[in-house]
Write an enzyme that holds these catalytic residues in place. Sequence first.
Site, PDB file in Angstrom:
ATOM      1  CB  ALA A  91      -0.177   2.131  -4.032  1.00  0.00           C
ATOM      2  CD  GLU A 117       5.175  -1.281   6.425  1.00  0.00           C
ATOM      3  OE1 GLU A 117       4.301  -2.858   6.012  1.00  0.00           O
ATOM      4  OE2 GLU A 117       3.938  -0.573   5.705  1.00  0.00           O
TER       5      GLU A 117
END
Length: 243
Positions: free
Chosen positions: A166, A154
Site C-alpha cells: 500500500a 479510523e
Amino acid sequence: MEHTSIELKNVMHWKTEMVRFMMAYKFAVEEVSTKISILQQEFQHIHDYNPIEHVKSRVKSPESIFKKVQKKKLPLNLPLIQENIRDIAGIRINCSFVTDIYRVADMLTEQKDITLIEKKDYIQNPKPNGYKSLHLIVQIPIFMSDRVENVYAEIQIRTIAMDFWASLEHKIYYKYNKSIPKALRDDLRDAAVSANELDERMERIHKEVNQLKEDDHLNGNEQKPVIFPPEFLSLLADNGEKS
C-alpha cells in the site's frame, strides 16, 4: 465600529472552536494509541507472542480537512464536518499475520468506551487495484473541561506485506498524478497477489510452529523453566540491599 467589533468576536469564536475541534482529534489519537500500547505491553510481558508489530498515527491537517470539505461540498460548519469526515483522526496498526488483524480488531472494539460505527473488510473483499486492509470507524468519548466530545477515528489494521504494498502503491499513484499507466496497474495487481501469497505462506508456517509447540507441551518436551539455586537468589537479594 460596532460592526467591526462583532466581526472580531465572530473570528475569535471561530478560532477557539477550531482549536478545540483539532484538539479533540489529537486527544482521540492519543486515547486509542494508549489502548494499543497497553495491549502491546501486556502481550510483551504476559504472553509469549505479540500480534502488534508497529503502530502509526496522525491527525489530518486543517488544509487536508478543507480539501475534503470542498470535495464533499460541505458547508464550513464544524458539527457537519465532524459527522461527515470520519477519518480526521487515523491510526494504522501493522500485524504479523492475517489472523492477528481480526484478533486485534476484536480486542479494541470489545472495549466498553469504543463504539464500532463502521467496518470495511478489504481483506475478504480487496479493492480492484489489489489493496487489502481492515478499516474500522470507531467513536470514543473525549472528556473536555466543559463537554464530552464523541470523536470519530479510523483504525486501519493490516499485515506488514499489505502495508509495504500500500505504501509503494500510494507513492506511485501520486507520482503519476493519480493516473497510473495500465502496465503499471497490472504489475501492481500482480504484486498484491504476491504479497497475499507471502501472507498465506507465513500464516501456514506460524500455524505449524504453534502445532509443534503444542505437541511438545503434550509430550512433555517443552523447555523447562530455569530454577535458580537458593544461594544465587540470596546473593541477588544482598546485592539489591547494598545498592
